[in-house]
Design an enzyme around this catalytic site. Structure first.
Site, PDB file in Angstrom:
ATOM      1  CG  HIS A 167     -22.063  55.610  74.215  1.00 27.04           C
ATOM      2  ND1 HIS A 167     -22.857  56.506  73.534  1.00 27.04           N
ATOM      3  CD2 HIS A 167     -22.555  54.369  73.912  1.00 27.04           C
ATOM      4  CE1 HIS A 167     -23.792  55.828  72.861  1.00 27.04           C
ATOM      5  NE2 HIS A 167     -23.624  54.535  73.066  1.00 27.04           N
ATOM      6  CD  GLU A 168     -20.056  51.253  73.654  1.00 28.05           C
ATOM      7  OE1 GLU A 168     -20.966  50.455  73.958  1.00 28.05           O
ATOM      8  OE2 GLU A 168     -20.083  51.941  72.620  1.00 28.05           O
ATOM      9  N   GLY A 194     -17.869  50.907  69.239  1.00 27.99           N
ATOM     10  CA  GLY A 194     -17.995  50.198  70.502  1.00 27.99           C
ATOM     11  C   GLY A 194     -19.329  49.491  70.550  1.00 27.99           C
ATOM     12  CD  GLN A 247     -24.978  48.803  72.242  1.00 30.67           C
ATOM     13  OE1 GLN A 247     -23.796  48.851  72.521  1.00 30.67           O
ATOM     14  NE2 GLN A 247     -25.503  49.562  71.296  1.00 30.67           N
ATOM     15  CG  HIS A 250     -24.976  50.642  76.145  1.00 35.54           C
ATOM     16  ND1 HIS A 250     -26.281  50.757  75.736  1.00 35.54           N
ATOM     17  CD2 HIS A 250     -24.230  51.263  75.189  1.00 35.54           C
ATOM     18  CE1 HIS A 250     -26.323  51.415  74.579  1.00 35.54           C
ATOM     19  NE2 HIS A 250     -25.098  51.736  74.225  1.00 35.54           N
ATOM     20  CB  CYS A 274     -26.539  54.544  70.462  1.00 35.33           C
ATOM     21  SG  CYS A 274     -26.596  52.998  71.367  1.00 35.33           S
ATOM     22  CG  LEU A 275     -23.872  50.223  66.655  1.00 30.24           C
ATOM     23  CD1 LEU A 275     -23.066  48.942  66.763  1.00 30.24           C
ATOM     24  CD2 LEU A 275     -23.943  50.697  65.217  1.00 30.24           C
TER      25      LEU A 275
HETATM   26 ZN   LIG Z   1     -24.650  52.765  72.506  1.00 25.79          ZN
END
Ligand SMILES: [Zn+2]
Length: 163
Positions: free
Chosen positions: A131-132, A46, A51, A135, A89-90
């Protein structure tokens, strides 16, 4: 389509509340396609707009290969139960932490065609969506995680995921 740079922790962009998208324009659709390409290139499940430096309320998620969701102006309308597991997380490369999330969520969101739809997610899928969605409010998993630690090598991962 194009790959976008992933913003990493420490950048203020990740800490701001995103604005609503409203009308789904071609430009929004192009951004979402770039996000898909970027997420896949980074082996994530995701990625949320902030991000890639876009301060809009939208994310994409692919909790299983080819099970791709476009979530524009998402709203969690209900949640129940709880689950605890590891997340990455990226935007926080090389780390994982343990997070408790709802077991089940119902989310309303606009799709690529501009229609509001209601989705029900459970287990891992629910975890990814929460999670997304965080953000979009400037929240990182590290804010709510315990036992934040360096990520093991990919072949040692069990339920962990990186997004
Ligand atoms: Zn993340």
């Amino acid at each position: 389509m194009a790959l976008r740079n992933v913003v990493v922790e420490g950048d203020d962009i990740l800490r701001k509340k995103c604005r609503e998208v409203g009308v789904v324009t071609n430009r929004i659709r192009e951004t979402l396609q770039d996000m898909v390409e970027t997420m896949r290139a980074e082996m994530g499940v995701g990625i949320a707009a902030p991000q890639v430096g876009i301060m809009r309320r939208m994310f994409i998620a692919e909790p299983e290969p080819e099970k791709l969701y476009y979530m524009i102006d998402p709203v969690i309308i209900s949640q129940e139960g709880s689950q605890t597991g590891d997340e990455g997380c990226l935007s926080v490369p090389g780390m994982i932490g343990t997070v408790t999330r709802p077991e089940k969520v119902i989310i309303e969101a606009t799709d690529l065609e501009g229609n509001r739809k209601t989705y029900e997610f459970q287990g891992f899928d629910a975890r990814v969506m929460c999670h997304e969605n965080d953000h979009l409010n400037g929240v990182l998993y590290t804010d709510i995680a315990t036992n934040i630690r360096p990520a093991p090598e990919p072949d040692e991962l069990d339920e962990d995921f990186i997004d």
